[in-house]
Design an enzyme around this catalytic site. Structure first.
Site, PDB file in Angstrom:
ATOM      1  CB  THR A  28      -0.979   0.032   1.188  1.00 33.46           C
ATOM      2  OG1 THR A  28      -0.276   0.147   2.418  1.00 33.46           O
ATOM      3  CG2 THR A  28      -1.881  -1.186   1.174  1.00 33.46           C
ATOM      4  NE  ARG A  80      20.460 -11.450   4.848  1.00 33.29           N
ATOM      5  CZ  ARG A  80      19.378 -11.352   5.610  1.00 33.29           C
ATOM      6  NH1 ARG A  80      18.951 -12.400   6.298  1.00 33.29           N
ATOM      7  NH2 ARG A  80      18.717 -10.213   5.681  1.00 33.29           N
ATOM      8  CG  LEU A 107      17.948  -6.691   8.637  1.00 31.47           C
ATOM      9  CD1 LEU A 107      18.718  -7.252   9.825  1.00 31.47           C
ATOM     10  CD2 LEU A 107      17.516  -5.259   8.904  1.00 31.47           C
ATOM     11  CB  VAL A 108      19.974  -4.121   2.203  1.00 28.72           C
ATOM     12  CG1 VAL A 108      18.646  -4.281   1.482  1.00 28.72           C
ATOM     13  CG2 VAL A 108      20.060  -2.771   2.910  1.00 28.72           C
ATOM     14  CG  ASN A 122      12.970   0.771   6.037  1.00 28.08           C
ATOM     15  OD1 ASN A 122      12.504  -0.124   5.349  1.00 28.08           O
ATOM     16  ND2 ASN A 122      12.680   0.899   7.322  1.00 28.08           N
ATOM     17  CB  THR A 123       8.537   3.894   5.451  1.00 29.93           C
ATOM     18  OG1 THR A 123       7.571   4.393   6.371  1.00 29.93           O
ATOM     19  CG2 THR A 123       7.974   2.768   4.622  1.00 29.93           C
ATOM     20  CG  HIS A 124      10.397   0.933  11.700  1.00 27.03           C
ATOM     21  ND1 HIS A 124      10.236  -0.432  11.585  1.00 27.03           N
ATOM     22  CD2 HIS A 124      10.423   1.199  13.024  1.00 27.03           C
ATOM     23  CE1 HIS A 124      10.158  -0.962  12.786  1.00 27.03           C
ATOM     24  NE2 HIS A 124      10.257   0.003  13.691  1.00 27.03           N
ATOM     25  CG  ASP A 156      22.479   2.852   9.821  1.00 23.22           C
ATOM     26  OD1 ASP A 156      22.696   3.707  10.699  1.00 23.22           O
ATOM     27  OD2 ASP A 156      21.754   1.842  10.007  1.00 23.22           O
ATOM     28  CG  ASP A 160      14.282  -0.514  11.891  1.00 26.39           C
ATOM     29  OD1 ASP A 160      13.538  -1.291  12.522  1.00 26.39           O
ATOM     30  OD2 ASP A 160      14.460  -0.597  10.663  1.00 26.39           O
TER      31      ASP A 160
HETATM   32  N1  LIG Z   1      20.616  -2.675   6.576  1.00 28.11           N
HETATM   33  C1  LIG Z   1      19.309  -2.458   6.805  1.00 28.11           C
HETATM   34  N2  LIG Z   1      18.384  -3.036   6.012  1.00 28.11           N
HETATM   35  C2  LIG Z   1      17.064  -2.806   6.238  1.00 28.11           C
HETATM   36  C3  LIG Z   1      16.650  -1.989   7.294  1.00 28.11           C
HETATM   37  C4  LIG Z   1      17.657  -1.358   8.109  1.00 28.11           C
HETATM   38  O1  LIG Z   1      17.351  -0.566   9.037  1.00 28.11           O
HETATM   39  N3  LIG Z   1      18.962  -1.618   7.825  1.00 28.11           N
HETATM   40  N4  LIG Z   1      15.293  -1.814   7.568  1.00 28.11           N
HETATM   41  C5  LIG Z   1      14.446  -2.890   7.028  1.00 28.11           C
HETATM   42  C6  LIG Z   1      12.990  -2.731   7.305  1.00 28.11           C
HETATM   43  N5  LIG Z   1      12.770  -3.148   8.687  1.00 28.11           N
HETATM   44  C7  LIG Z   1      12.246  -2.238   9.570  1.00 28.11           C
HETATM   45  O2  LIG Z   1      11.858  -1.113   9.205  1.00 28.11           O
HETATM   46  C8  LIG Z   1      13.164  -4.448   9.072  1.00 28.11           C
HETATM   47  C9  LIG Z   1      12.783  -5.523   8.257  1.00 28.11           C
HETATM   48  C10 LIG Z   1      13.212  -6.803   8.581  1.00 28.11           C
HETATM   49  C11 LIG Z   1      14.004  -7.031   9.706  1.00 28.11           C
HETATM   50  C12 LIG Z   1      14.506  -8.411   9.971  1.00 28.11           C
HETATM   51  O3  LIG Z   1      14.942  -8.735  11.079  1.00 28.11           O
HETATM   52  N6  LIG Z   1      14.485  -9.243   8.914  1.00 28.11           N
HETATM   53  C13 LIG Z   1      15.010 -10.628   8.990  1.00 28.11           C
HETATM   54  C14 LIG Z   1      14.078 -11.603   8.298  1.00 28.11           C
HETATM   55  C15 LIG Z   1      12.623 -11.380   8.703  1.00 28.11           C
HETATM   56  C16 LIG Z   1      11.691 -12.103   7.715  1.00 28.11           C
HETATM   57  O4  LIG Z   1      12.158 -12.544   6.641  1.00 28.11           O
HETATM   58  O5  LIG Z   1      10.480 -12.195   8.044  1.00 28.11           O
HETATM   59  C17 LIG Z   1      16.318 -10.691   8.214  1.00 28.11           C
HETATM   60  O6  LIG Z   1      16.550  -9.801   7.326  1.00 28.11           O
HETATM   61  O7  LIG Z   1      17.054 -11.671   8.448  1.00 28.11           O
HETATM   62  C18 LIG Z   1      14.345  -5.965  10.534  1.00 28.11           C
HETATM   63  C19 LIG Z   1      13.917  -4.660  10.220  1.00 28.11           C
HETATM   64  C20 LIG Z   1      14.721  -3.085   5.565  1.00 28.11           C
HETATM   65  N7  LIG Z   1      16.150  -3.374   5.406  1.00 28.11           N
HETATM   66  N1  GAR Z   2      10.178  -3.160   9.884  1.00 23.55           N
HETATM   67  C1  GAR Z   2       9.639  -3.122   8.563  1.00 23.55           C
HETATM   68  C2  GAR Z   2       8.151  -2.884   8.609  1.00 23.55           C
HETATM   69  O1  GAR Z   2       7.483  -3.278   9.547  1.00 23.55           O
HETATM   70  N2  GAR Z   2       7.662  -2.234   7.558  1.00 23.55           N
HETATM   71  C3  GAR Z   2       6.258  -1.899   7.494  1.00 23.55           C
HETATM   72  O2  GAR Z   2       5.547  -2.837   6.711  1.00 23.55           O
HETATM   73  C4  GAR Z   2       4.352  -2.177   6.266  1.00 23.55           C
HETATM   74  C5  GAR Z   2       4.178  -2.512   4.810  1.00 23.55           C
HETATM   75  O3  GAR Z   2       2.890  -2.110   4.398  1.00 23.55           O
HETATM   76  P1  GAR Z   2       2.546  -2.137   2.819  1.00 23.55           P
HETATM   77  O4  GAR Z   2       3.112  -3.421   2.271  1.00 23.55           O
HETATM   78  O5  GAR Z   2       1.052  -2.055   2.793  1.00 23.55           O
HETATM   79  O6  GAR Z   2       3.194  -0.924   2.215  1.00 23.55           O
HETATM   80  C6  GAR Z   2       4.550  -0.662   6.489  1.00 23.55           C
HETATM   81  O7  GAR Z   2       3.799  -0.200   7.593  1.00 23.55           O
HETATM   82  C7  GAR Z   2       6.019  -0.568   6.793  1.00 23.55           C
HETATM   83  O8  GAR Z   2       6.369   0.513   7.650  1.00 23.55           O
END
Ligand SMILES: Nc1nc2c(c(=O)[nH]1)N[C@@H](CN(C=O)c1ccc(C(=O)N[C@@H](CCC(=O)O)C(=O)O)cc1)CN2
Ligand code: GAR
EC number: 2.1.2.2
Length: 216
Positions: A28, A80, A107-108, A122-124, A156, A160
């Site tokens: 969305t 990875r 996580l990238v 990224n939006t959190h 980074d 988050d």
């Molecule tokens: N290097 C970074 N990459 C990403 C970030 C970040 O802050 N640094 N933010 C995420 C989005 N996010 C929160 O906003 C977030 C998404 C996923 C995870 C996480 O622990 N992922 C696990 C797997 C989870 C799954 O597959 O269900 C993982 O990557 O091993 C933490 C924070 C986007 N990328």
């Molecule tokens: N930590 C990562 C995380 O929780 N991300 C969140 O997933 C949702 C995706 O909604 P969408 O697929 O409807 O855009 C959003 O609220 C975004 O902030």
């Protein structure tokens, strides 16, 4: 030291900023960006949508808008780092000015961040630095906060922890469950994302001592 990031594209410029969006679910937030970018004055064009999984609505939204898509599944790679390299290659092929992670649940890694340094946001769905990770709304609700919201930040190597571009605040209601709270957050989050990605595209932005400022 400030780091010039996205070069500004004045509203109505011939060349809108090239944006690649990465998703993992319903999309969305992506849809809000697709809708906004239909106006040339917005200054950004979604040139590709990528995902870490197949069969998600986010990819279907891109298809309906004739936006190229790609999928890089972690399980398809030997490590990875190999996945991170492949994801970076797929994104790089579209020559983005900005990469937006919008519900991208991976996580990238270091190669991705090096190749697109300062260009990944990224939006959190929480007010960073509170409640990082995959369950922001649920963690905020469990903590008992009275307000929460969403944060747009420059990605980074942490989780988050990146420099904050914008935040938006929503109230927590007494009868909220995590789903209801997340949906309330997402209404404000989509507005925050559209407004600030547009400004980044049109005006550019700099990061100085963790402070993000629009303009160059
Ligand atoms: N290097 C970074 N990459 C990403 C970030 C970040 O802050 N640094 N933010 C995420 C989005 N996010 C929160 O906003 C977030 C998404 C996923 C995870 C996480 O622990 N992922 C696990 C797997 C989870 C799954 O597959 O269900 C993982 O990557 O091993 C933490 C924070 C986007 N990328
Ligand atoms: N930590 C990562 C995380 O929780 N991300 C969140 O997933 C949702 C995706 O909604 P969408 O697929 O409807 O855009 C959003 O609220 C975004 O902030």
């Amino acid at each position: 030291m400030s780091t010039p990031s996205v070069e500004p594209t004045p509203s109505g410029a011939a060349a809108p900023a090239r944006v690649v969006v990465l998703v993992s679910g319903s999309g969305t937030n992506l849809q809000a960006l697709l809708d906004a970018s239909a106006d040339p004055a917005y200054g950004a064009r979604i040139v590709a949508v990528g995902a870490d999984r197949d069969e998600i609505e986010g990819l279907a939204r891109a298809d309906r808008h004739n936006v190229p898509t790609f999928v890089a599944r972690l399980k398809d790679f030997s490590s990875r780092d190999a996945w991170d390299h492949a994801l970076a290659d797929r994104v790089a092929a579209f020559e983005p000015d900005l990469v937006v992670l919008a519900g991208f649940m991976k996580l990238v890694g270091p190669e991705f961040l090096e190749r697109f340094e300062g260009k990944v946001v990224n939006t959190h769905p929480a007010l960073c630095p509170s409640f990082p990770g995959v369950n922001g709304p649920g963690d905020a609700l469990a903590y008992g906060v009275k307000v929460t919201g969403a944060t747009l930040f420059v990605v980074d190597a942490g989780v988050d922890t990146g420099p904050i571009v914008a935040q938006t605040v929503v109230p927590v209601e007494d009868d909220d469950d995590a789903s209801a709270l997340h949906e309330r957050i997402k209404v404000a989050e989509r507005r925050m994302l559209v407004d600030n990605v547009g400004r980044m595209a049109r005006e550019g932005f700099r990061i100085t001592d963790r402070k993000v400022r629009f303009g160059l």
